[in-house]
Design a protein around this motif. Structure first.
Motif, short mmCIF file in Angstrom:
data_model
loop_
_atom_site.label_atom_id
_atom_site.label_comp_id
_atom_site.label_asym_id
_atom_site.label_seq_id
_atom_site.Cartn_x
_atom_site.Cartn_y
_atom_site.Cartn_z
N LEU A 30 0.83 -1.20 0.00
CA LEU A 30 0.00 0.00 0.00
C LEU A 30 0.86 1.25 0.00
O LEU A 30 0.59 2.20 -0.74
CB LEU A 30 -0.93 0.00 1.22
CG LEU A 30 -1.80 1.24 1.40
CD1 LEU A 30 -2.81 1.35 0.27
CD2 LEU A 30 -2.50 1.20 2.74
N ILE A 31 1.92 1.23 0.80
CA ILE A 31 2.82 2.39 0.87
C ILE A 31 3.50 2.61 -0.48
O ILE A 31 3.58 3.75 -0.96
CB ILE A 31 3.86 2.19 1.99
CG1 ILE A 31 3.16 2.23 3.36
CG2 ILE A 31 4.95 3.25 1.94
CD1 ILE A 31 4.03 1.80 4.51
N THR A 32 3.97 1.55 -1.12
CA THR A 32 4.63 1.71 -2.41
C THR A 32 3.64 2.15 -3.49
O THR A 32 3.99 2.94 -4.37
CB THR A 32 5.33 0.42 -2.84
OG1 THR A 32 4.39 -0.65 -2.85
CG2 THR A 32 6.47 0.09 -1.92
N THR A 33 2.41 1.68 -3.43
CA THR A 33 1.40 2.12 -4.39
C THR A 33 1.11 3.60 -4.25
O THR A 33 1.06 4.34 -5.24
CB THR A 33 0.10 1.30 -4.20
OG1 THR A 33 0.39 -0.08 -4.35
CG2 THR A 33 -0.95 1.73 -5.19
N VAL A 34 0.94 4.05 -3.01
CA VAL A 34 0.66 5.48 -2.78
C VAL A 34 1.86 6.33 -3.20
O VAL A 34 1.69 7.36 -3.85
CB VAL A 34 0.29 5.72 -1.30
CG1 VAL A 34 0.25 7.19 -0.97
CG2 VAL A 34 -1.05 5.06 -0.99
N LEU A 35 3.07 5.90 -2.85
CA LEU A 35 4.25 6.66 -3.24
C LEU A 35 4.40 6.70 -4.76
O LEU A 35 4.75 7.74 -5.33
CB LEU A 35 5.50 6.06 -2.60
CG LEU A 35 5.75 6.42 -1.15
CD1 LEU A 35 6.98 5.69 -0.63
CD2 LEU A 35 5.93 7.92 -0.99
N GLY A 36 4.17 5.59 -5.42
CA GLY A 36 4.24 5.56 -6.88
C GLY A 36 3.22 6.49 -7.51
O GLY A 36 3.53 7.19 -8.49
N PHE A 37 2.00 6.52 -6.96
CA PHE A 37 0.98 7.41 -7.49
C PHE A 37 1.37 8.87 -7.30
O PHE A 37 1.23 9.69 -8.21
CB PHE A 37 -0.37 7.13 -6.80
CG PHE A 37 -1.45 8.09 -7.18
CD1 PHE A 37 -2.06 8.00 -8.42
CD2 PHE A 37 -1.84 9.10 -6.32
CE1 PHE A 37 -3.06 8.88 -8.78
CE2 PHE A 37 -2.83 10.00 -6.68
CZ PHE A 37 -3.44 9.88 -7.91
N VAL A 38 1.88 9.21 -6.12
CA VAL A 38 2.25 10.60 -5.84
C VAL A 38 3.42 11.03 -6.72
O VAL A 38 3.40 12.13 -7.29
CB VAL A 38 2.60 10.77 -4.34
CG1 VAL A 38 3.25 12.11 -4.06
CG2 VAL A 38 1.34 10.61 -3.50
N ILE A 39 4.43 10.17 -6.87
CA ILE A 39 5.58 10.52 -7.72
C ILE A 39 5.14 10.66 -9.18
O ILE A 39 5.56 11.57 -9.88
CB ILE A 39 6.69 9.47 -7.55
CG1 ILE A 39 7.29 9.60 -6.15
CG2 ILE A 39 7.77 9.62 -8.61
CD1 ILE A 39 8.24 8.49 -5.79
N GLY A 40 4.29 9.76 -9.64
CA GLY A 40 3.77 9.87 -11.00
C GLY A 40 2.96 11.13 -11.21
O GLY A 40 3.06 11.79 -12.26
N LEU A 41 2.16 11.49 -10.22
CA LEU A 41 1.36 12.71 -10.33
C LEU A 41 2.24 13.95 -10.38
O LEU A 41 2.01 14.86 -11.19
CB LEU A 41 0.39 12.79 -9.15
CG LEU A 41 -0.62 13.93 -9.16
CD1 LEU A 41 -1.58 13.78 -10.34
CD2 LEU A 41 -1.40 13.94 -7.86
N VAL A 42 3.26 13.99 -9.53
CA VAL A 42 4.19 15.13 -9.54
C VAL A 42 4.91 15.22 -10.88
O VAL A 42 5.07 16.31 -11.44
CB VAL A 42 5.19 15.02 -8.37
CG1 VAL A 42 6.33 16.02 -8.50
CG2 VAL A 42 4.47 15.24 -7.04
N PHE A 43 5.33 14.09 -11.42
CA PHE A 43 6.00 14.08 -12.72
C PHE A 43 5.08 14.61 -13.81
O PHE A 43 5.49 15.42 -14.65
CB PHE A 43 6.47 12.67 -13.07
CG PHE A 43 7.06 12.56 -14.44
CD1 PHE A 43 8.33 13.07 -14.70
CD2 PHE A 43 6.36 11.97 -15.47
CE1 PHE A 43 8.88 12.97 -15.97
CE2 PHE A 43 6.89 11.87 -16.74
CZ PHE A 43 8.16 12.37 -16.99
#
Length: 72
Positions: A30-43
């Protein structure tokens, strides 16, 4: 040191090593999914800002430098 609560009387390594390790094991995906989503959104936001800035730069360059459209 008068600690109250669930960790009272337990060794320090339970509170600072074992519990965080268990949290990472249980909620790691769950933590990696949320972090991946946030990093992708920022990109994507940064990419959008760069593209819009480039578009504005190109439009201003060609509309203000000459009054004719023979540059294209």
């Amino acid at each position: 040191m008068a600690e109250k609560g669930i960790f009272a009387g337990l060794p320090w390594w339970v509170k600072w090593i074992a519990v965080p390790a268990l949290v990472l094991v249980v909620f790691g995906s769950l933590i990696t999914t949320v972090l991946g989503f946030v990093i992708g959104l920022v990109f994507k936001v940064l990419l959008l800002v760069a593209l819009v800035g480039g578009l504005i730069f190109i439009v201003k360059k060609f509309t203000s430098s000459s009054s004719s459209k023979s540059d294209w």
